[in-house]
Design a protein around this motif. Structure first.
Motif, PDB file in Angstrom:
ATOM      1  N   PRO A  29      55.076  40.363  44.350  1.00 51.37           N
ATOM      2  CA  PRO A  29      55.486  39.884  45.669  1.00 51.37           C
ATOM      3  C   PRO A  29      55.463  38.366  45.720  1.00 51.37           C
ATOM      4  CG  PRO A  29      53.333  40.948  45.779  1.00 51.37           C
ATOM      5  CD  PRO A  29      53.861  41.169  44.408  1.00 51.37           C
ATOM      6  N   TRP A  30      56.371  37.793  46.469  1.00 57.54           N
ATOM      7  CA  TRP A  30      56.536  36.359  46.676  1.00 57.54           C
ATOM      8  C   TRP A  30      56.975  35.618  45.414  1.00 57.54           C
ATOM      9  CZ3 TRP A  30      51.836  38.674  48.286  1.00 57.54           C
ATOM     10  CH2 TRP A  30      51.848  39.065  49.623  1.00 57.54           C
ATOM     11  N   GLU A  76      50.687  44.308  49.638  1.00 56.51           N
ATOM     12  CA  GLU A  76      50.909  42.911  49.997  1.00 56.51           C
ATOM     13  C   GLU A  76      49.621  42.196  50.397  1.00 56.51           C
ATOM     14  OE1 GLU A  76      54.287  42.479  52.654  1.00 56.51           O
ATOM     15  OE2 GLU A  76      55.252  44.207  51.718  1.00 56.51           O
ATOM     16  N   GLY A  78      48.130  39.820  48.720  1.00 56.63           N
ATOM     17  CA  GLY A  78      48.208  38.396  48.411  1.00 56.63           C
ATOM     18  C   GLY A  78      47.336  37.948  47.247  1.00 56.63           C
ATOM     19  N   SER A  81      49.304  36.217  44.471  1.00 51.65           N
ATOM     20  CA  SER A  81      49.769  34.902  44.884  1.00 51.65           C
ATOM     21  C   SER A  81      48.651  33.871  44.766  1.00 51.65           C
ATOM     22  CB  SER A  81      50.276  34.972  46.324  1.00 51.65           C
ATOM     23  OG  SER A  81      50.580  33.702  46.818  1.00 51.65           O
ATOM     24  N   ALA A  92      51.363  33.653  49.673  1.00 49.96           N
ATOM     25  CA  ALA A  92      51.575  34.864  50.474  1.00 49.96           C
ATOM     26  C   ALA A  92      51.904  34.487  51.909  1.00 49.96           C
ATOM     27  CB  ALA A  92      50.345  35.757  50.426  1.00 49.96           C
ATOM     28  N   ALA A  97      57.785  39.083  51.203  1.00 48.25           N
ATOM     29  CA  ALA A  97      57.151  39.431  49.926  1.00 48.25           C
ATOM     30  C   ALA A  97      58.160  39.870  48.871  1.00 48.25           C
ATOM     31  CB  ALA A  97      56.103  40.520  50.136  1.00 48.25           C
ATOM     32  N   CYS A 151      58.163  47.330  49.696  1.00 47.77           N
ATOM     33  CA  CYS A 151      56.821  47.545  49.148  1.00 47.77           C
ATOM     34  C   CYS A 151      56.773  48.650  48.098  1.00 47.77           C
ATOM     35  CB  CYS A 151      55.824  47.842  50.254  1.00 47.77           C
ATOM     36  SG  CYS A 151      55.993  49.492  50.984  1.00 47.77           S
TER      37      CYS A 151
END
Length: 174
Positions: A29-30, A76, A78, A81, A92, A97, A151
């Motif tokens: 994510p990110w 998610e 984070g 990240s 995050a 994401a 997700c």
């Protein structure tokens, strides 16, 4: 690094000779987009993978991290990240994401084959997948692509692997 070269070496000649390169694998994510920006910055240190509390991030082609939705979806949190020392994964919450969304293979979907199944809709916290009652029949799966966060929580529980995560044709740069 040209992904078509890796495809050729793996024996995927058809992918390697196509005009367009194969789609980028699902990244953490990110992750920066386009994928070339991510792979330029990522050192393949594995910090994001070790930080992931649900062990969703694994080494992929060339050692670059990728997400495997076959076991579970991303919550998610984070952690990846915060663990990334190079900025290949943005902070995050700074951008959405994920850039990819769920795609339904209607030929595989049990609901499309007149078998009652609501597993993916039950796994979807955002309501992007819903089972809509049909008069005189079973519920039909309805996908709201705008509500999908990417997700992947719906992918693993599907008993017939009718769901996959796909990147949009033109992912936004970030």
């Amino acid at each position: 690094m040209d992904p078509r070269r890796r495809s050729f070496l793996r024996g995927a000649l058809r992918e390697a000779t196509a005009a367009a390169p194969p789609p980028a694998p699902p990244r953490p994510p990110w992750a920066l987009t386009p994928d070339a920006r991510f792979t330029e910055r990522c050192t393949r240190c594995g910090d994001c993978s070790r930080a992931c509390p649900v062990q969703l991030i694994h080494p992929g082609d060339g050692g670059f991290p990728r997400i495997d939705f076959q076991a579970r979806g991303c919550d998610e949190c984070g952690a990846c990240s915060r663990a990334c020392p190079t900025g290949a994964i943005a902070p995050a919450g700074s951008v959405p994401a994920f850039v990819w969304r769920v795609e339904v293979d209607r030929q595989r979907c049990l609901g499309e084959r007149q078998v009652e199944c609501r597993i993916c809709a039950e796994a979807c916290d955002t309501g992007a997948l819903r089972c809509v009652p049909a008069l005189g029949g079973i519920s039909r799966l309805r996908l709201d692509t705008e509500a999908c966060t990417g997700c992947g929580a719906c992918v693993a529980p599907c008993p017939v692997q009718a769901l996959s995560m796909v990147a949009p044709a033109a992912a936004p740069d970030r």
